[in-house]
Design an enzyme around this catalytic site. Structure first.
Site, mmCIF file in Angstrom:
data_model
loop_
_atom_site.group_PDB
_atom_site.id
_atom_site.type_symbol
_atom_site.label_atom_id
_atom_site.label_comp_id
_atom_site.label_asym_id
_atom_site.label_seq_id
_atom_site.Cartn_x
_atom_site.Cartn_y
_atom_site.Cartn_z
ATOM 1 N N GLN A 13 0.819 -1.211 0.000
ATOM 2 C CA GLN A 13 0.000 0.000 0.000
ATOM 3 C C GLN A 13 0.854 1.263 0.000
ATOM 4 O O GLN A 13 1.895 1.319 0.651
ATOM 5 C CB GLN A 13 -0.929 0.001 1.210
ATOM 6 C CG GLN A 13 -2.267 -0.607 0.882
ATOM 7 C CD GLN A 13 -3.229 -0.575 2.043
ATOM 8 O OE1 GLN A 13 -3.541 -1.617 2.584
ATOM 9 N NE2 GLN A 13 -3.720 0.587 2.398
ATOM 10 N N SER A 93 4.495 -6.447 2.773
ATOM 11 C CA SER A 93 3.150 -6.533 3.351
ATOM 12 C C SER A 93 2.171 -7.128 2.337
ATOM 13 O O SER A 93 2.305 -8.279 1.930
ATOM 14 C CB SER A 93 2.712 -5.144 3.834
ATOM 15 O OG SER A 93 1.451 -5.188 4.454
ATOM 16 N N LEU A 94 1.220 -6.340 1.881
ATOM 17 C CA LEU A 94 0.261 -6.764 0.861
ATOM 18 C C LEU A 94 0.945 -7.416 -0.344
ATOM 19 O O LEU A 94 0.427 -8.368 -0.942
ATOM 20 C CB LEU A 94 -0.525 -5.531 0.408
ATOM 21 C CG LEU A 94 -1.329 -5.643 -0.880
ATOM 22 C CD1 LEU A 94 -2.558 -6.482 -0.653
ATOM 23 C CD2 LEU A 94 -1.702 -4.260 -1.386
ATOM 24 N N ARG A 118 -9.066 -9.159 3.548
ATOM 25 C CA ARG A 118 -8.014 -8.690 4.463
ATOM 26 C C ARG A 118 -8.179 -7.202 4.758
ATOM 27 O O ARG A 118 -8.116 -6.761 5.909
ATOM 28 C CB ARG A 118 -6.651 -8.966 3.808
ATOM 29 C CG ARG A 118 -5.411 -8.510 4.572
ATOM 30 C CD ARG A 118 -4.191 -8.869 3.728
ATOM 31 N NE ARG A 118 -2.911 -8.607 4.363
ATOM 32 C CZ ARG A 118 -2.198 -7.507 4.195
ATOM 33 N NH1 ARG A 118 -2.662 -6.534 3.416
ATOM 34 N NH2 ARG A 118 -1.025 -7.351 4.793
ATOM 35 N N HIS A 202 -0.274 -3.693 10.990
ATOM 36 C CA HIS A 202 0.846 -4.539 11.422
ATOM 37 C C HIS A 202 1.138 -4.453 12.921
ATOM 38 O O HIS A 202 2.100 -5.050 13.387
ATOM 39 C CB HIS A 202 2.122 -4.266 10.603
ATOM 40 C CG HIS A 202 1.985 -4.686 9.176
ATOM 41 N ND1 HIS A 202 1.899 -6.008 8.807
ATOM 42 C CD2 HIS A 202 1.854 -3.971 8.041
ATOM 43 C CE1 HIS A 202 1.736 -6.079 7.492
ATOM 44 N NE2 HIS A 202 1.696 -4.850 7.009
ATOM 45 N N GLN A 251 1.153 -12.186 9.564
ATOM 46 C CA GLN A 251 1.664 -10.948 8.955
ATOM 47 C C GLN A 251 0.783 -9.745 9.251
ATOM 48 O O GLN A 251 1.261 -8.619 9.395
ATOM 49 C CB GLN A 251 1.786 -11.158 7.441
ATOM 50 C CG GLN A 251 2.421 -10.027 6.679
ATOM 51 C CD GLN A 251 1.728 -9.791 5.348
ATOM 52 O OE1 GLN A 251 0.536 -9.541 5.276
ATOM 53 N NE2 GLN A 251 2.494 -9.883 4.279
#
Length: 313
Positions: A13, A93-94, A118, A202, A251
């Site tokens: 992101q 991440s993503l 998510r 996170h 995660q």
């Protein structure tokens, strides 16, 4: 002389922008990828990517599927031009979902559905306005961690993205993050910048989303990756489907160990790293993490074609 080792990384992101597939919009493989995403989501994601508005594209529930779609479209285009697959992959991440699609561990349509879910669960975990994130520049990792501990009386605040040496992102409740920003500056940080995000991603505050992801991931088919994928939570490779599920659910509420991921790629013998997707954030980070890997952003038709011709199957 042995063949050079290459790494592919996929952005998360913040890398999205209206028109991010504009140089590739007429390519059949890209159109096909967009159509698959539209079908899964039940709305015109392709139009949103091409035309915006930016505010709507930047909503987490739209950003996450849009980035996985754009990165997958670019990766498929690279392969269609004869580019060889990387020796190792990872995603910030993503972006880890894009990496698993590229590695053949996760079907693209499943990935799009998963990241939409998510995003919804991450948004639901903490009401908008209660949590936030900030980038701390110019302090080492341990100092940022100790500042967070010192500010615990103000609420939850944790170091959640270890992006490069001297760039750590913190997340938590608004009061605690603001206290940690002030204390970081007192401790010698060059800057403390509040990020334009809708939640404390996170951090441990995302635990409800992590639990929801754990349940949802049980319903999705995962296979052993055909390309090694380094996971954000611990910079480890996984070959078993259940282990991958565990890493993806953890995660959501765990720190992203990005600098260590790039260093691990270097230890594995990679000398070139390609960022496949919009923007160039990970390319810039790589240059600040190590001088031992040449990094390049593949965010346009021209860049993808050049990389494919330099890395033939």
């Amino acid at each position: 002389m042995s063949e050079k080792k290459i790494a592919f990384v996929f952005p998360g992101q913040g890398s999205q922008s209206v028109g991010m597939l504009s140089t590739l919009k007429d390519e059949p493989i890209v159109q096909q990828t967009l159509e698959e995403a539209n079908e899964v989501l039940g709305f015109d994601l392709a139009k949103l990517i091409a035309e915006g508005p930016s505010a709507e594209l930047s909503l987490t529930v739209n950003t996450q599927p849009a980035l996985v779609t754009a990165s997958t479209a670019m990766y498929r285009y690279y392969l269609s031009k004869g580019g060889r697959r990387p020796d190792v992959a990872a995603g910030h991440s993503l972006g880890e979902y894009s990496a698993l699609v590229a590695a053949g561990a996760l079907e693209f349509k499943d990935a799009v559905k998963l990241v939409r879910f998510r995003a919804e669960k991450m948004q639901e975990a903490v009401p908008v306005g209660e949590g936030t994130m900030a980038a701390i520049l110019g302090l080492d990792d341990d100092k940022v961690k100790s500042v967070c501990l010192e500010c615990a009386a103000n609420g939850v605040v944790e170091a959640v993205n270890f992006n490069t040496p001297g760039q750590v992102v913190i997340a938590g409740t608004v009061a605690a993050v603001e206290a940690a920003m002030s204390k970081s500056l007192e401790a010698g940080a060059k800057r403390a910048i509040r990020l334009n995000v809708s939640g404390p991603f996170h951090s441990s505050l995302m635990k409800p989303a992590a639990i929801a992801m754990e349940e949802r991931l049980r319903t999705v088919e995962l296979r052993s990756p055909e390309i090694p994928v380094l996971h954000n939570v611990d910079v480890r490779l996984r070959s078993e489907a259940d282990d991958i599920r565990g890493a993806l659910s953890a995660q959501v509420s765990s720190a992203v160990l990005w600098a260590d991921t790039v260093r691990e790629m270097e230890k594995m013998g990679c000398t070139e790293l390609y960022e496949v997707g919009p923007g160039a954030a990970l390319t810039g980070m790589t240059k600040r993490i190590t001088k031992g890997i040449a990094a390049k952003a593949l965010n346009s038709k021209e860049a993808l074609e050049e990389a494919a011709s330099n890395n033939q199957e």
